[in-house]
Scaffold this motif. Structure first.
Motif, PDB file in Angstrom:
ATOM      1  N   PRO A   1       2.194   1.445  -4.807  1.00 14.48           N
ATOM      2  CA  PRO A   1       1.485   2.589  -5.421  1.00 14.48           C
ATOM      3  C   PRO A   1       2.409   3.777  -5.701  1.00 14.48           C
ATOM      4  O   PRO A   1       2.267   4.439  -6.721  1.00 14.48           O
ATOM      5  N   ALA A   2       3.355   4.013  -4.787  1.00 14.53           N
ATOM      6  CA  ALA A   2       4.255   5.145  -4.998  1.00 14.53           C
ATOM      7  C   ALA A   2       5.162   4.897  -6.198  1.00 14.53           C
ATOM      8  O   ALA A   2       5.550   5.836  -6.897  1.00 14.53           O
TER       9      ALA A   2
ATOM     10  N   LEU B   1      -6.167   5.657   6.355  1.00 15.84           N
ATOM     11  CA  LEU B   1      -4.929   4.878   6.330  1.00 15.84           C
ATOM     12  C   LEU B   1      -4.680   4.073   7.616  1.00 15.84           C
ATOM     13  O   LEU B   1      -4.394   2.881   7.562  1.00 15.84           O
TER      14      LEU B   1
ATOM     15  N   PHE C   1      -0.493  10.758   1.092  1.00 15.06           N
ATOM     16  CA  PHE C   1      -0.158   9.877  -0.028  1.00 15.06           C
ATOM     17  C   PHE C   1      -0.847  10.422  -1.272  1.00 15.06           C
ATOM     18  O   PHE C   1      -2.072  10.433  -1.346  1.00 15.06           O
ATOM     19  N   PRO C   2      -0.060  10.868  -2.266  1.00 17.42           N
ATOM     20  CA  PRO C   2      -0.682  11.563  -3.402  1.00 17.42           C
ATOM     21  C   PRO C   2      -1.610  10.670  -4.224  1.00 17.42           C
ATOM     22  O   PRO C   2      -2.455  11.191  -4.940  1.00 17.42           O
ATOM     23  N   TRP C   3      -1.454   9.342  -4.110  1.00 14.63           N
ATOM     24  CA  TRP C   3      -2.292   8.453  -4.913  1.00 14.63           C
ATOM     25  C   TRP C   3      -3.589   8.100  -4.218  1.00 14.63           C
ATOM     26  O   TRP C   3      -4.382   7.335  -4.724  1.00 14.63           O
ATOM     27  N   ARG C   4      -3.807   8.663  -3.033  1.00 17.20           N
ATOM     28  CA  ARG C   4      -5.048   8.382  -2.313  1.00 17.20           C
ATOM     29  C   ARG C   4      -5.867   9.652  -2.185  1.00 17.20           C
ATOM     30  O   ARG C   4      -5.309  10.730  -2.020  1.00 17.20           O
TER      31      ARG C   4
ATOM     32  N   LYS D   1       0.801  -1.223   0.000  1.00 19.61           N
ATOM     33  CA  LYS D   1       0.000   0.000   0.000  1.00 19.61           C
ATOM     34  C   LYS D   1       0.832   1.270   0.000  1.00 19.61           C
ATOM     35  O   LYS D   1       0.288   2.364  -0.101  1.00 19.61           O
ATOM     36  N   VAL D   2       2.125   1.142   0.196  1.00 21.55           N
ATOM     37  CA  VAL D   2       2.966   2.335   0.153  1.00 21.55           C
ATOM     38  C   VAL D   2       3.967   2.243  -0.999  1.00 21.55           C
ATOM     39  O   VAL D   2       3.928   3.041  -1.936  1.00 21.55           O
TER      40      VAL D   2
ATOM     41  N   GLU E   1      -7.104   1.249   8.104  1.00 22.06           N
ATOM     42  CA  GLU E   1      -6.852   0.223   7.102  1.00 22.06           C
ATOM     43  C   GLU E   1      -5.618  -0.599   7.494  1.00 22.06           C
ATOM     44  O   GLU E   1      -5.624  -1.823   7.406  1.00 22.06           O
TER      45      GLU E   1
END
Lengths: 340, 266
Positions: free
Chosen positions: A256-257, B115, B104-107, A252-253, B118
């Motif tokens: 995606p990054a 977060l 987090f730029p993608w969220r 999840k980190v 989760e």
């Protein structure tokens, strides 16, 4: 109120002197459409007016098709206002229709009619159409064979490359062992393996799959790895203080990054795998568009070669368009940095 | 030296905050084999629900101390305890808000706030807490926005919501307002105080702004230059909301700046 006077004047003045602007607007909107129509009529006429210097069966059909396209271009652009978004799209592409019509006319005249270009090497448009109609089953078989081979190799290569990249980026131990191997083998062009691959693998198909996977895997691995390695440690700190376990940090980190990097790798891998695909088909595999090209050359069937090249470029650019569409869906959070 | 929780305002949930004991903590960085000491025998005892500001010259090691409290790093010597339990690793009961929002730029905003839940695997049953946290910072209408669409202040509010959704016992603030413009900063200082009063968590705020420390905290701890040692432990016995022009605070501020060797500029 005085600030509005300018636009007021324009609004009220427009209907009064409407005739000249109307003509100008019509010319601007539909003029190019008319021009496109003229270009395609020229193609139709050039097909039917002069006799062919060779024996081609589709000249007449091509001429008729050109007239149909001319009519469609004319009505489509002139009546674009009634066709909604399709009309707007057509109007936007009208300049290309002009260019295409003019190019085809020139091509037709230079080959089939006056043979300005040496003939067997530069077949006229109708000869290529003839290939698409008469040799369709063989061409389709080749397309299917190429797509299957490419897809299998690419998916394997992308998956393995992605997993390897994440592992190297994440684990120091994996990096220690895999990095030197990657440094040593990666830069080697996959085609250099071709002779060895063809006699070590049980079939030419599995050998080609391996080579395509190899060509895809290297850029995907390197870029996934650099993507994972360049993730800011601040993201991990945040996730850890919020209670994240290592698996969460990876899935999840880190991933995606790293995804924007991964897609650059997938794009580069796609390009280099196309090259391997064609070479592999030309040399070892007895199917596919590369083989078709080779076969056509053997028979001096130049029209078939051009036909296969056009199909090939459509497939390749289609694949890249598809990849970018997937990327845009997955990376909506990112502003479009790479344009295609 | 032992602080009594003499808070001027009543706390709604006095039991939420945890006590924090920092006992003789020393820490050093390894830079090219040489040890660079950053913390030197620091002992601080924080009562449950207290709001403590850590003030010191830039680069003195305040942020390092916060990382130790968060459990992100381990001290070279000494120990840290949360409610008597030794801190060895990060835990969602101690959440950090960093100087950069590091969303987090993608969220989306909502997914960023979610977060913590989760990561702990309890999001499915507790989605309401995310909505509540967003309401708390007034950004419910931005739930589907991406971080790049937010202003600096809004992003920092989301970071705050992301911390608060975990109902932390200790909220660790590492200069969270340092990069905001002065107007947003004043607004968010007031918001921080009211959140703290409503929730009752223990708060540790690192700042290099004496005024901010005095407006927000019940106790200001002044550090020396690196390696940081506790230079003074000042009680700010003033009710909230505090007024920036309060002569009592102005007096304390002069005192603090004097400790930092900046009295000449006052």
């Amino acid at each position: 109120m005085s600030t509005y006077s300018l636009s007021d004047g324009l609004a009220s003045g427009a209907p009064r002197s409407s005739r000249a602007p109307l003509l100008a607007t019509w010319l601007r909107d539909s003029g190019i459409g008319v021009l496109a129509s003229v270009a395609w009529i020229a193609l139709g006429l050039s097909c039917l007016w002069w006799e062919d210097v060779g024996d081609w069966s589709r000249t007449h059909s091509l001429g008729i098709a050109a007239f149909v396209i001319a009519a469609a271009a004319l009505f489509g652009t002139v009546g674009a206002d009634y066709l909604g978004s399709a009309g707007r799209a057509l109007r936007q592409r009208a300049p290309w229709l002009v260019a295409l019509g003019a190019f085809l006319t020139l091509w037709e005249v230079a080959t089939a009619k006056f043979a300005w270009l040496p003939l067997p090497f530069f077949p006229p448009p109708q000869a290529i159409i003839e290939v698409y109609t008469d040799d369709l089953p063989k061409l389709l078989d080749s397309v299917i064979a190429s797509v299957k081979l490419q897809l299998g190799g690419y998916i394997i290569g992308a998956a393995v490359g992605f997993l390897t990249g994440v592992s190297i980026g994440w684990s120091r131990a994996v990096g220690y062992w895999v990095h030197p191997v990657l440094r040593f083998i990666g830069p080697l062009p996959a085609t250099a393996w071709l002779p060895i691959a063809f006699f070590t693998f049980p079939s030419s198909w599995s050998a080609s799959t391996f080579l395509i996977a190899l060509a895809t895997g290297f850029p995907v691995t390197v870029l996934t790895w650099s993507g994972v390695a360049s993730v800011s440690s601040a993201y991990y700190d945040v996730a850890r203080t919020l209670g994240a376990k290592p698996s969460f940090l990876v899935l999840k980190v880190a991933i995606p990054a790293a995804l924007p990097h991964v897609f650059v790798g997938l794009f580069m891998g796609l390009g280099s795998s196309f090259a391997v695909l064609v070479v592999a088909e030309m040399i070892g595999v007895k199917a596919g568009l590369g083989w078709y090209l080779q076969w056509a050359q053997g028979w001096a069937a130049y029209a078939n070669m051009y036909a296969a090249l056009i199909v090939m470029s459509l497939l390749c650019s289609g694949a890249i368009t598809l990849l970018f569409a997937i990327r845009d869906r997955l990376l909506v959070w990112q502003k479009g940095t790479v344009k295609w | 030296m032992v602080a009594a929780a003499a808070l001027a305002e009543p706390i709604v949930h006095p039991s939420v905050g945890a006590a924090l004991d920092i006992e003789q903590v020393s820490h050093a960085f390894d830079i090219d084999g040489a040890a660079l000491p950053v913390l030197d025998d620091v002992s601080i005892s924080v009562e449950p629900g207290e709001f403590v500001a850590l003030l010191g010259p830039s680069g003195c090691g305040k942020s390092t101390l916060l990382r130790l409290v968060a459990g992100l790093d381990k001290p070279k010597a000494g120990s840290l305890r949360e409610d008597e339990a030794r801190i060895t690793r990060p835990h969602p009961s101690r959440v950090v808000v960093f100087q950069d929002p590091t969303l987090f730029p993608w969220r989306t905003v909502w997914d960023n706030v979610a977060l913590g839940l989760e990561a702990q695997g309890i999001l499915k049953s507790q989605r309401q807490r995310v909505d509540d946290a967003l309401d708390l910072v007034g950004l419910a209408s931005f739930r589907n926005a991406y971080p790049h669409q937010l202003s600096g202040g809004m992003a920092q509010r989301v970071a705050l919501a992301r911390a608060l959704v975990n109902d932390p016992k200790i909220l660790i603030l590492d200069e969270p307002l340092g990069k905001l413009d002065s107007l947003t900063r004043i607004t968010m200082q007031a918001e921080l105080v009211s959140l703290w009063q409503r929730k009752g968590f223990t708060t540790l705020l690192v700042t290099h702004d004496a005024e901010e420390a005095l407006v927000l905290a019940g106790r200001v701890i002044v550090f020396s230059e690196r390696p940081a040692r506790v230079k003074a432990d000042i009680r700010v016995d003033r009710p909230y909301p505090r007024h920036r022009g309060d002569p009592y605070l102005a007096d304390l501020r002069r005192q603090i700046l004097g400790l930092l060797g900046l009295d000449a500029t006052w």
